[in-house]
Design a protein around this motif. Structure first.
Motif: not given
Length: 383
Positions: A1-9, A38-41, A87-89, A96-105
């Motif tokens: 989950m989002s590393p910045s998520a606080d208790s309010a979320t 973006w990975h969590g998204l 695309g967001l990455l 490099p992180q975007a490549w993992n998604y585009f390579r998969a498809i």
């Protein structure tokens, strides 16, 4: 989950509760977008789709538990989500992180565009260079980046490893980069040596002009660039096309190499055992300088048993050269004589060469001799 998520979320999601699953997932997705997680998204988008399809929500990216009737729908959504997140990455500069998604498809073009758009003076992380060069996403840019960060020696080693996996067009493009780089370095070094010996020499001039009549430049085994680099780049230059301006530079490199002390003129495979003189003839043929004499010389190197490996290699070199010069009928005759059983080992298709040469009678003869009904029929119907 989002590393910045606080208790309010967490509290907000809990208040929405299981009675409002769509709202919970929409809120989760909105939070992840705001956090640029973006990975969590990606996981959350697929989780929402699973919820809509009535599938388990644990391991949302898995395809294993998707029933056959729903698989096409889920796979399409998976591809769309990977494309969006990739695309967001890229927009965040995380190639490099975007490549993992585009390579998969199996979509490399967005990553290629992002790499090509990198400024020439940008500090580029190593994984980006590897994606560009070793994965073939943007090989020319990757070569330039690798050359900048690793130098000529490591680049030559890397290129040797990659050449066989590249398309002919990419091999030619990489050869252009290497020829121009080595030529510029060598010409500069030779000019410096000439000015040191002959201070009144005017600046400028080609490499050929700088070495003309100056035997002292090569006396006592003298050389002006790493001789193994010279050997490799001259070899790479055989990938150039007849219209490439770098061919003239490659010829000058070979002419320089031919004047080195014999101990620095490393031999090659047939027909390039006499390495630099043979390459001079090759480049002259490509440049239409004494072309017929050069081609005759290469024909003279095809000797011995047609089943002999050296004979076949020498034959293939000439076949490839003739194809590059658009003399396909001659290339076909030579291939049929020396390479009827081994052409594919050299990446050569005799049926395709027959078609390119318009020799469908030869295609029928070749196909009949090999019991190849399919190509025989193609030759029969293509008359």
């Amino acid at each position: 989950m989002s590393p910045s998520a606080d208790s309010a979320t967490f509290d907000t999601l809990e208040k929405l509760g299981t009675a409002q699953p769509r709202e919970v997932l929409d809120r989760l997705i909105a939070q992840l977008r705001a956090d640029h997680d973006w990975h969590g998204l990606f996981d959350a988008l697929l989780m929402r789709r699973r919820q809509e399809l009535g599938l388990p929500l644990i391991r949302p990216t898995s395809l294993k538990d998707v029933p056959a009737p729903l698989r096409d729908d889920f796979e399409k959504f998976y591809i769309d989500s990977a494309r969006e997140v990739g695309g967001l990455l890229l927009a965040d500069g995380k190639i490099p992180q975007a490549w993992n998604y585009f390579r998969a498809i199996n979509e490399t073009e967005p990553v290629a565009r992002a790499i090509e758009a990198l400024p020439a003076d940008a500090e580029v992380e190593e994984p980006v260079v590897e994606i560009a060069l070793f994965h073939g996403v943007a090989p020319i840019k990757g070569l330039e980046l690798f050359l900048k960060s690793h130098g000529t020696c490591s680049t030559i080693t890397a290129l040797d490893q990659q050449f066989g996996q590249m398309t002919p067009a990419n091999r030619a493009s990489c050869a252009r980069v290497m020829v121009r780089r080595l030529y510029d370095d060598l010409r500069s070094n030779v000019e410096h040596d000439v000015k040191r010996r002959l201070p009144m020499t005017p600046p400028g001039g080609t490499l050929r002009e700088l070495i003309a009549g100056r035997e002292m430049l090569f006396a006592d085994g003298n050389y002006h660039i790493d001789v193994s680099h010279l050997n490799s780049v001259v070899r790479f230059a055989r990938m150039l096309e007849p219209h490439d301006s770098e061919l003239e530079l490659a010829l000058q490199l070979a002419q320089y190499g031919a004047r080195l002390s014999p101990q620095y003129q490393y031999g090659g495979n047939a027909p390039f055992t006499d390495f630099y003189p043979a390459h001079i003839k090759y480049f002259q043929a490509m440049l239409n300088q004494n072309r017929d004499d050069a081609l005759a010389w290469f024909r003279s190197q095809i000797t011995g048993d047609p089943a002999d490996t050296d004979t076949q290699v020498a034959a293939y070199v000439l076949v490839d050269l003739l194809i590059r010069l658009e003399r396909r009928a001659e290339a076909l005759e030579l291939a049929l004589q020396y390479l009827p059983e081994t052409a594919e080992e050299f990446g050569l298709s005799i049926p395709e060469l027959c078609a390119q040469a318009g020799k469908f009678d030869k295609l029928r003869e070749y196909a009949r001799s090999r019991g190849d009904l399919l190509n025989f029929t193609a030759g029969l119907l293509s008359r």
